[in-house]
Structure formats: structure tokens, C-alpha cells
Enzyme design. Structure first.
Site, PDB file in Angstrom:
ATOM      1  N   TRP A   1       0.828  -1.213   0.000  1.00  0.00           N
ATOM      2  CA  TRP A   1       0.000   0.000   0.000  1.00  0.00           C
ATOM      3  C   TRP A   1       0.857   1.254   0.000  1.00  0.00           C
ATOM      4  CZ3 TRP A   1      -1.515   3.277   4.560  1.00  0.00           C
ATOM      5  CH2 TRP A   1      -0.657   3.107   5.636  1.00  0.00           C
ATOM      6  N   ASP A   2       2.147   1.082   0.304  1.00  0.00           N
ATOM      7  CA  ASP A   2       3.094   2.199   0.313  1.00  0.00           C
ATOM      8  C   ASP A   2       3.000   2.993  -0.998  1.00  0.00           C
ATOM      9  OD1 ASP A   2       3.813   0.094   2.032  1.00  0.00           O
ATOM     10  OD2 ASP A   2       5.922   0.644   2.050  1.00  0.00           O
TER      11      ASP A   2
ATOM     12  N   GLU B   1       0.645  -1.900  13.018  1.00  0.00           N
ATOM     13  CA  GLU B   1       0.715  -3.373  13.070  1.00  0.00           C
ATOM     14  C   GLU B   1       1.050  -3.891  14.465  1.00  0.00           C
ATOM     15  OE1 GLU B   1       3.529  -4.044   9.943  1.00  0.00           O
ATOM     16  OE2 GLU B   1       1.980  -4.291   8.423  1.00  0.00           O
TER      17      GLU B   1
ATOM     18  N   LYS C   1       3.069   1.584  16.400  1.00  0.00           N
ATOM     19  CA  LYS C   1       4.202   1.426  15.477  1.00  0.00           C
ATOM     20  C   LYS C   1       4.257   2.590  14.490  1.00  0.00           C
ATOM     21  CE  LYS C   1       5.926  -1.726  11.898  1.00  0.00           C
ATOM     22  NZ  LYS C   1       5.578  -2.826  11.010  1.00  0.00           N
ATOM     23  N   GLN C   2       3.100   2.935  13.938  1.00  0.00           N
ATOM     24  CA  GLN C   2       3.095   3.966  12.897  1.00  0.00           C
ATOM     25  C   GLN C   2       1.744   4.677  12.886  1.00  0.00           C
ATOM     26  OE1 GLN C   2       3.273   0.483  10.074  1.00  0.00           O
ATOM     27  NE2 GLN C   2       2.746   2.079   8.624  1.00  0.00           N
TER      28      GLN C   2
HETATM   29  C1  BGC Z   1       4.782  -1.303   7.605  1.00  0.00           C
HETATM   30  C2  BGC Z   1       3.742  -1.399   6.520  1.00  0.00           C
HETATM   31  C3  BGC Z   1       4.454  -1.298   5.180  1.00  0.00           C
HETATM   32  C4  BGC Z   1       5.572  -2.324   5.054  1.00  0.00           C
HETATM   33  C5  BGC Z   1       6.394  -2.144   3.808  1.00  0.00           C
HETATM   34  C6  BGC Z   1       5.817  -2.400   7.416  1.00  0.00           C
HETATM   35  O1  BGC Z   1       6.800  -2.304   8.417  1.00  0.00           O
HETATM   36  O2  BGC Z   1       4.168  -1.467   8.877  1.00  0.00           O
HETATM   37  O3  BGC Z   1       2.812  -0.340   6.645  1.00  0.00           O
HETATM   38  O4  BGC Z   1       3.531  -1.481   4.158  1.00  0.00           O
HETATM   39  O5  BGC Z   1       6.448  -2.203   6.160  1.00  0.00           O
HETATM   40  O6  BGC Z   1       6.992  -0.878   3.782  1.00  0.00           O
END
Ligand code: BGC
Length: 757
Positions: A357-358, A488, A591-592
Site C-alpha cells: 500500500w506504500d 501493526e 508502530k506507525q
Molecule cells: C509497515 C507497513 C508497510 C511495510 C512495507 C511495514 O513495516 O508497517 O505499513 O507497508 O512495512 O513498507
């Protein structure tokens, strides 16, 4: 923060050889051209620690999955970007002694990534075991002008001796992946060819049948021109070499030029690859190194003209932003709709080179604002082509009637991620894809795209959401159970605010554009389905903290122990390397960006006070252990006028890999979060917002910067924005009038007109 490499506005420079830094440097000094890429491995033999990486866009292998407990619905494989034929190899033997930086004495060493020109250079002096000293200079690039071409110039100067050198220029397709679940070998030879002027290896991937032909052509010269040498040929499966010996005179410089062409079946019919690569490499050799380099630099010049950001007064920030822009364009140029942007680009194997999804959430805004809209369109078309697979994917999970669930991780539209909490639950990715279409349309005004390609995707996604929500009698609302939000560090939660919000928006957007597009394609949407859509939009449950404007990340969020990241001892961070997963899941730590990710995307739906309250609530709880996180917080901090916080978060994202904050640059760079860095400057510091009806600029500037300048594209019109401590200049660089709100005041600029406020 300790800087790993020297600060320079256009270059990354390393002035001494540190074998312990070699793998980090191999990632950071990587080069590529959107079609293929190469880690900064050495041309000559190197017996020290190294991660060899030569990647060809779109060429992958379905590595068989390894999971403990198989769950129905899991995909069979995890796609892996493949380490492909080593094309840089040049071995150097001086009077029988192989040069090797791991075993020879390195008297001096200089490595430079020139971001302006897109070249990797090394200059070093060695003393061999027998006391012979020589200087080597190498320069290489992956051509941005002709994306099938690369070239190396490799010069040697004997310093204190005259003697015989044996140079071996080779192609080696017998390469493996560092990250392979069952240590399989992924390539089969199709054919090879070697004569004194050209060598070629054509290989095919097992199972996926991607063909890649790599051809080389080498020439050797001294100051007086080309040398006519007796070339020895050598070959074996997947390997060809040209080798020749020559007497070198002390103090004289000799240069090997190695021309490369890489042609893959991602781009051409497989039957044409051998001829294509051979004729292309011959053309390159007859054009010559300097002409190829000239064209390559010219192509970079055009990219920088449109995409550069100039920061005056802060060289570390300047180097950081250019490093990010440079790697983004090395990874993706939008020339082929089969390609996309892996989180590590062409700099490492992690994340399998696959699409996340990035792309829509982070990379798309970057290409939308810095390049021809055609480039961003290719990214959207990629998902359009995968719509049938997304529908199949949803069917496998029990959805029906054209509901589409796009994969979390993919190469060809099929899901290849296999952790249930992500594969089945991290469904917010569907929202980012829908939002990407909306974003493209508001940037470009291209409603034809919406009608033809955008709407079917939006409808499939809206159908998925409408089936994924369920009515809760107890809440008297539609709820969404068992999801993982962008954060996550929480799995299987109910009513993740971000996911519910973006899902509701998507259904609403689908209803809105349905009116506009009318009867399209053969899509039949029943009145009953439309009524369900409307009902859901009116009745989605969104968790909130009573008595405040705070949106709760998910049901039960307030039951957690309310701690702040500053309570965490430094030696326990990052928590994902120190805590058990169970402890992470039960903790408050984020986490984000999650709720804040939603406030960022849908900023117009909320007043400033609401954004502030949520920012102040969530920022202290966020550990930013995803590289995608600080940029979103930086943008919101800037919007809230928290200049120092925005600057701190900006620096963290822009130099993440350059200073290797997370101690993981050795395995590759965070390419997708580099687009986030760019966003934190353009949308954060400069406050650029493109809404459905207007372009807005609300800039701030950190204390240490005297000025920053960049261009963006709005409805295909370039606009220059320059912000200093005292004023902002806007200049319309396009041919038509451009209306823009600067600090809420509307200005209309004619072609070439500028204003300073
Ligand atoms: C992030 C995801 C991301 C993936 C690839 C993961 O660590 O939590 O949001 O899509 O890394 O960059």
C-alpha cells in the site's frame, strides 16, 4: 546524530574503507534506472562481507511459503525479487596476484555517489602483498537515457612498478538470493555466447519463466587509444568471460570500458532478447562511454529540473532530501505499467521487491507533484490491471458480487503475503488504492480516467467494504471486526477508526461518482446494492473518546495502560527487537501513524482543534518503528504550527538510511518512505494541499533554513514555490493561468508571472 558519510549537497562521500560499513554502503551507494538496479558491490573480487545484488524490475520467483500452521486462504508463495546476472564483474590480477580489498592493504579509498549525475565512483590505492602499489578508478552508471544500458569505466595506474596485468571481464548468472526459504537456485540457462568482442548470458527463472538476456562488450585502452589484445574466452553454464593480459608501464593509466545491455521479457518478447541485448551492447560500444554518460547525465538533469528541492542554510537537510528524490527516480520512472515500487527498490531483497500500500499512500503523491501525470497514471493502471485478481482474491475469502480485495503484497495481482493478521486483516490497503484514484483525479482533473479505469476499481473496493462491515444490533451501527490497522502493533481489533473511516469514505465516493459516470462498461449495480451502500454510509460506527474530539484507534483502546513512549527505557527500543510480540500487542505503543494517518488523508473533514487534540494524544504514544510513520506526523505537526517538532520528524525521515537510524541499511534502503520524506517537506513545511477545487500553500520554515525552493505540478502546470524566513514567492512556470491560495488569500498568476508575499 552521527553522520555515517560526509555531508555534501549533491554527493554521498566515503573517504576511507571500512569493511564493517561495506554492506550499509552497498545499499546507500546503489544505482538504478527504474528498469534495473545494482547495489554498490565492487567490480573486482571482494572476499569480505558483502550482499551482492543486481535486480531486474518485475522479475521474481514464487518462493514456496514457510509457515508453521497453514490456514485456509493463505497464498502458496511469497514472491522474491531475484538477484540476477552479475554484470559488474571485472577481476584484476597483477603478475598472478588477485586484487581484493579485503586482503590487500588499502592505502586510500574514496567512494562517491553523485546524485546530480547518477554515477557511482571509486578511487583507491592498494599495496599488494609483494609491495606493488596501484591506483584504481572506477565509474559506473545505469543509463537513465536508455534503460537497457549500463556502463563501467575501470582504470588502473601502476604506481611503483611496471608489470603484467590480467583483466577478466565477465557475466555471471550463477547467483543466489540471500533470502530464499529453501536455498533453491532460481535460474536456468537458456543460452550463452562468447567471442572476443561480445559475451551474452540468457537465463530464465524457474517456475515464473521470466527471461533475461545480459550482454557485455569490453574494450581496453591506454593514453594513445584502443589496444588490440589477444582475448581468451572462457565459459561454463550461466557464465562467460573475456580475459586478456597486458604489460603496464609505471605511472601510465589504462582503462577498461565495459558496456552492458540487459533485456528482459518483462519488456520484450522472450524470443527477441538475445538479439536485442547483443545489438544494444554493440551500439553502446560504438557510441562510446563518454557519449553514453553525456546522455545519461542529460536525462538526470531533466529529472532534477522538475523534482529538485533546494534548501539553503542546512546542508544535512539538503543532502537528505536529494538522496530521497534520487533513489525514488532510480526505482521508478513510470515507463512500464507492469512495474511498481518495492519498499526496498533495487537496493536489497527484503520485502521481496513486491508492491505494498506504500505505493498509493506514499509514492503516488510524490510522482503526482514532481512528474508528468502519465507516470502516476501508470501506477494506477497497474492496479486496474490487477482488478480481476483482486476480485478472485476476495472470492477465495468468501466475498461475492465483484467485491475486490487487493493484496497486501503482490507482484502480479496475486496475494503473496502469509501472516493471517496481515493477509486477511490489514485490509485498509484497499482504502489507500481507492484514495490514490481520488488523489490522481484532484491533481490532474482527468475525469476520463475516473470514468474508464478508476470507477471499476472503486466499485470493486466499495463492494468489498460493504460486505466486510456487519450490522451490530447492540451498537445500532455498522461495525468492522477482526482487522489490523496501519499500526501493526495491534492485530485482530474491532472497529479500527482509520479502516472504518476510509471504508465509509470509499463507499460514499463510489456513490458520488456513480452519478457522474452514469452507465459504465458492463457494470450493473442494483438499486438494492446502492441502498445498502447509502445505509452503511449513514450508519458506520467510529469509536470516539467521550467528552473529547479524540477518535479512538479501536474498540477498547482506553483499557490499555496509558503510557507514553518517553517512559520507555532507551535500551528497550526499538520495542520490536526487545519485547515479546504478546507484550507489544497488549501495550499502548503505536508502530506507525494510524488515526493520524486518517486525519492526514482526510484533513479537510476536520477542524484544526480536532487535529491538534488527536496529535497531542497519539504522538507521545507512537514509537515510529515503521519508516512510514514520522513523515505523517511531521506533516500534521507543521499544520499545527509545531515547527520544531516538524523539523525533528523531517530530519528523522530524510536521513533515516543515510545515518542508518534503525541499523538496517545493510539490507537495503527504505525507498517508499523516501516519498514520505518528500511529503513532509512539500506538504509539511510548505503546507501544499491540493483539494478538489483548489491549490493551497501555507508555508512554515525551520529556524536553521534561510530558504527552500521547489516546483510542483498542479493540473499539469508547474508552479515554483520559494519560502524564506520573511516571504514566499510563487511563480507560474506554465502556459496557462494558475489560481492558488497562499496563506488563505487567492492569487491568480498568468504564465510566467510571479508574486512575493
Ligand atoms: C509497515 C507497513 C508497510 C511495510 C512495507 C511495514 O513495516 O508497517 O505499513 O507497508 O512495512 O513498507
Amino acid at each position: 546524530m552521527y553522520n555515517l558519510f560526509e555531508i555534501d549537497e549533491w554527493k554521498i562521500i566515503e573517504r576511507s574503507f571500512d569493511p564493517l560499513k561495506q554492506k550499509q554502503a552497498e545499499s546507500i551507494f546503489s544505482i538504478g534506472n527504474g528498469c534495473f538496479g545494482q547495489r554498490a558491490n565492487f567490480e573486482e573480487t571482494f572476499s569480505g562481507d558483502s550482499l551482492p545484488g543486481s535486480y531486474v524490475g518485475g522479475v521474481y520467483y514464487p518462493d514456496k511459503t514457510r509457515v508453521g500452521w497453514w490456514k485456509n486462504g493463505y497464498p502458496e508463495y511469497f514472491a522474491k525479487v531475484l538477484n540476477a546476472c552479475n554484470w559488474i564483474g571485472i577481476n584484476v590480477e597483477i603478475e598472478g596476484v588477485q586484487i581484493d580489498l579485503a586482503t590487500s592493504q588499502v592505502l586510500s579509498f574514496y567512494r562517491e555517489l553523485n546524485m546530480k549525475e547518477g554515477t557511482l565512483k571509486r578511487l583507491f590505492k592498494l599495496r599488494l602483498a609483494d609491495g606493488k602499489e596501484l591506483e584504481i578508478e572506477s565509474l559506473r552508471f545505469c543509463s537513465m537515457h536508455n534503460e537497457d544500458v549500463a556502463a563501467i569505466s575501470y582504470s588502473l595506474t601502476p604506481i611503483n612498478f611496471s608489470g603484467i596485468v590480467r583483466l577478466t571481464s565477465y557475466l555471471n548468472g550463477r547467483v543466489t538470493n540471500h533470502d530464499a526459504n529453501y536455498d533453491e537456485f532460481f535460474w536456468d540457462e537458456v543460452s550463452r555466447d562468447i567471442n572476443s568482442s561480445v559475451g551474452m548470458v540468457c537465463a530464465k527463472t524457474k517456475k515464473t519463466d521470466f527471461y533475461v538476456a545480459t550482454a557485455m562488450c569490453s574494450s581496453f585502452s591506454d593514453q594513445n587509444g584502443l589496444l588490440d589484445l589477444e582475448v581468451k574466452l572462457n565459459e561454463c553454464e550461466l557464465y562467460v568471460e573475456n580475459s586478456f593480459g597486458h604489460a603496464l608501464n609505471q605511472g601510465e593509466k589504462y582503462t577498461l570500458h565495459k558496456y552492458i545491455s540487459i533485456a528482459s521479457s518483462v519488456k520484450y518478447p522472450s524470443s527477441e532478447l538475445v538479439d536485442k541485448s547483443i545489438s544494444c551492447v554493440k551500439n553502446s560500444a560504438s557510441l562510446g562511454f563518454d557519449a553514453l554518460l553525456h546522455n545519461h547525465i542529460g536525462a538526470w538533469e531533466r529529472i532534477w529540473d522538475a523534482a529538485d528541492i533546494v534548501i539553503d542554510g542546512d546542508s544535512a537537510a539538503q543532502q537528505g532530501i536529494r538522496f530521497n528524490i534520487f533513489h525514488l527516480y532510480q526505482t521508478y520512472t513510470g515507463k512500464n505499467a507492469k512495474l511498481n515500487i518495492g519498499p526496498k527498490g533495487f537496493t536489497g531483497e527484503k520485502y521481496g521487491g513486491a508492491t505494498y500500500w506504500d505505493t498509493e499512500a506514499y509514492c503516488l503523491p510524490f510522482y503526482l507533484k514532481t512528474a508528468d501525470p502519465q507516470i502516476a497514471r501508470q501506477l494506477l493502471i497497474y492496479r486496474y490491471h490487477h482488478l480481476d485478481k483482486a476480485i478472485e482474491n476476495a472470492e477465495k475469502l468468501g466475498f461475492k458480487n465483484g467485491a475486490a480485495l487487493y493484496p497486501m503484497v503482490t507482484m502480479n495481482g496475486e496475494e503473496c503475503h502469509n501472516e493471517w493478521e496481515i493477509t486477511f486483516e490489514e485490509i485498509h490497503r484497499n482504502g489507500a488504492i481507492a484514495f490514490g484514484i481520488y488523489n490522481y483525479v484532484r491533481h490532474t482533473g482527468n475525469r476520463d480516467y475516473l470514468k474508464k479505469y478508476g470507477f471499476p476499481v472503486i466499485l470493486g473496493i466499495a463492494r468489498f467494504w460493504s460486505q466486510r462491515f456487519n450490522w451490530s444490533d447492540s451498537k445500532k451501527a455498522y461495525v468492522m471486526l477482526g482487522v489490523t490497522g496501519p499500526n501493526e502493533y495491534e492485530n485482530n481489533v474491532n472497529n479500527n477508526w482509520y479502516t472504518n473511516y476510509i471504508a465509509r469514505w470509499c463507499i460514499e465516493y463510489c456513490l458520488e461518482i456513480k452519478e457522474e459516470v452514469g452507465e459504465v462498461h458492463d457494470l450493473i449495480i442494483s438499486e438494492e446494492e446502492l441502498a445498502t451502500f447509502r445505509n452503511i454510509v449513514k450508519n458506520v460506527y467510529l469509536p470516539e473518546l467521550e467528552g473529547t474530539n479524540i477518535f479512538l484507534q479501536q474498540d477498547g483502546f482506553m483499557d490499555k495502560e496509558q503510557l507514553s513512549a518517553s517512559d520507555l527505557p532507551l535500551n528497550e527500543r526499538p520495542i520490536n527487537q526487545h519485547w515479546s510480540w504478546d507484550r507489544i500487542l497488549r501495550s499502548i505503543f503505536i508502530k506507525q501513524a494510524d488515526v493520524l494517518q486518517g486525519l492526514y488523508l482526510f484533513e479537510e473533514h476536520f477542524d484544526l482543534e480536532t487535529i491538534r487534540e488527536n496529535f497531542d494524544f497519539y504522538e507521545p504514544k507512537t514509537v515510529h518503528e515503521s519508516s512510514l510513520s514520522p513523515c505523517v506526523h511531521a506533516i500534521l505537526a507543521a499544520k499545527l504550527g509545531k515547527v520544531d517538532k516538524a523539523y525533528e520528524l523531517y530530519l528523522r525521515t530524510s536521513r533515516l538510511d543515510l545515518d542508518d537510524y534503525n541499523h538496517e541499511a545493510d539490507e537495503g534502503l527504505h525507498i517508499t518512505s523516501m516519498a514520505g520524506t518528500w511529503m513532509s517537506l512539500v506538504e509539511g513545511m510548505a503546507g501544499v494541499r491540493i483539494t478538489e477545487s483548489s491549490l493551497n500553500v501555507n508555508p512554515i520554515i525551520p529556524k536553521s533554513w534561510s530558504c527552500y525552493t521547489f516546483q510542483i505540478r498542479y493540473q499539469n502546470n508547474p508552479l515554483l514555490i520559494a519560502v524564506t524566513q520573511t516571504n514566499t514567492e510563487l511563480k507560474n512556470l506554465g502556459d496557462s493561468d494558475l489560481s492558488v491560495y497562499l496563506n488563505e488569500q487567492l492569487y491568480t498568476l498568468k504564465a510566467n508571472e510571479s508574486i512575493t508575499v
